[in-house]
Design a protein around this motif. Sequence first.
Motif, short mmCIF file in Angstrom:
data_model
loop_
_atom_site.label_atom_id
_atom_site.label_comp_id
_atom_site.label_asym_id
_atom_site.label_seq_id
_atom_site.Cartn_x
_atom_site.Cartn_y
_atom_site.Cartn_z
N GLU A 1 0.21 -17.45 7.13
CA GLU A 1 -0.73 -15.42 7.75
C GLU A 1 0.83 -14.61 7.43
N ALA A 2 1.82 -14.82 7.43
CA ALA A 2 2.71 -13.94 7.23
C ALA A 2 2.41 -13.59 5.96
N GLU A 3 2.53 -14.35 5.28
CA GLU A 3 2.12 -13.62 3.27
C GLU A 3 1.09 -12.51 3.32
N ARG A 4 0.53 -12.85 4.66
CA ARG A 4 -0.85 -12.29 4.17
C ARG A 4 -0.60 -10.10 5.13
N LEU A 5 -0.13 -10.50 5.36
CA LEU A 5 0.77 -9.61 6.73
C LEU A 5 1.70 -9.17 5.81
N VAL A 6 2.41 -9.67 4.69
CA VAL A 6 3.95 -8.73 3.99
C VAL A 6 2.52 -8.19 2.71
N GLN A 7 1.68 -8.77 2.44
CA GLN A 7 1.24 -8.17 0.96
C GLN A 7 0.37 -7.02 1.49
N GLY A 8 0.01 -6.49 2.66
CA GLY A 8 -0.46 -5.50 3.01
C GLY A 8 0.28 -4.27 2.74
N PHE A 9 1.62 -4.21 2.95
CA PHE A 9 2.34 -3.53 2.78
C PHE A 9 2.28 -2.94 2.15
N PRO A 10 2.24 -1.03 1.69
CA PRO A 10 1.59 -0.63 -0.40
C PRO A 10 2.90 -0.86 -0.61
N PHE A 11 4.10 -0.52 0.07
CA PHE A 11 5.29 -0.93 -1.19
C PHE A 11 5.43 -2.09 -1.55
N VAL A 12 4.56 -3.21 -1.39
CA VAL A 12 4.79 -4.92 -1.55
C VAL A 12 3.75 -4.76 -2.64
N LYS A 13 2.21 -4.15 -2.62
CA LYS A 13 1.31 -3.97 -3.49
C LYS A 13 2.13 -3.33 -4.51
N ALA A 14 2.30 -2.13 -4.74
CA ALA A 14 3.32 -1.32 -5.46
C ALA A 14 4.15 -2.22 -6.55
N GLY A 15 4.81 -3.79 -6.36
CA GLY A 15 5.48 -3.95 -6.48
C GLY A 15 7.42 -3.65 -6.65
N LEU A 16 7.23 -2.79 -5.94
CA LEU A 16 8.32 -1.87 -5.72
C LEU A 16 9.20 -3.15 -4.86
N PHE A 17 9.38 -3.86 -3.73
CA PHE A 17 10.39 -5.00 -3.46
C PHE A 17 9.65 -6.33 -4.11
N ASP A 18 10.59 -6.96 -4.02
CA ASP A 18 10.87 -8.57 -3.45
C ASP A 18 10.47 -9.17 -2.18
N VAL A 19 9.87 -10.15 -2.44
CA VAL A 19 9.48 -10.51 -1.09
C VAL A 19 10.29 -12.07 -0.90
N GLU A 20 10.74 -12.11 0.47
CA GLU A 20 11.27 -13.59 0.67
C GLU A 20 11.17 -14.01 2.25
N ILE A 21 10.76 -14.80 2.41
CA ILE A 21 9.72 -15.51 3.93
C ILE A 21 10.47 -16.24 4.10
N ILE A 22 11.24 -15.97 5.09
CA ILE A 22 12.32 -17.86 5.67
C ILE A 22 11.69 -17.69 7.43
N PRO A 23 10.90 -19.10 7.65
CA PRO A 23 10.53 -19.41 9.07
C PRO A 23 11.66 -19.74 9.47
N LEU A 24 11.02 -19.35 11.31
CA LEU A 24 12.93 -19.47 11.81
C LEU A 24 12.06 -20.43 13.66
N VAL A 25 12.63 -21.28 13.97
CA VAL A 25 12.35 -22.34 14.25
C VAL A 25 13.11 -22.01 16.27
N PRO A 26 12.94 -22.27 16.69
CA PRO A 26 14.48 -22.06 18.22
C PRO A 26 16.10 -22.92 17.70
N TYR A 27 16.86 -21.78 18.44
CA TYR A 27 17.87 -22.94 18.29
C TYR A 27 18.11 -23.67 19.58
#
Length: 108
Positions: free
Chosen positions: A54-80
């Motif tokens: 779901e996070a990847e799907r949302l990030v891929q919705g950004f026009p800058f990402v679709k156009a290949g202007l950004f590299d993306v790194e997804i980091i899952p977070l959990v409670p401390y």
Amino acid sequence: PKPTTTLDAFGPLLVEEEKKLWEYQTQGQCRSIHYHGAKPGHIVLQFETSDIAEAERLVQGFPFVKAGLFDVEIIPLVPYQGLAALFGEEHSIEVRLPDSWRATEATD
């Protein structure tokens, strides 16, 4: 942005990029947005999602990402959990991650 990206590439997509971010924020999907303090030009978004897909799907919705202007790194977070040690085990919580969020072990 990617090192090869020029500022001119962002202009035509800027309004649509901001509209997408506003959509995600008003729908409660994007919790926060920050500039990366140690990396000028880098942006950190915090999404509220049920899994990495779901996070990847949302990030891929950004026009800058679709156009290949950004590299993306997804980091899952959990409670401390560290503060629970101050108050005893009865105050700790169990963190359950979906299987899709678990990192796979690298093999040599």
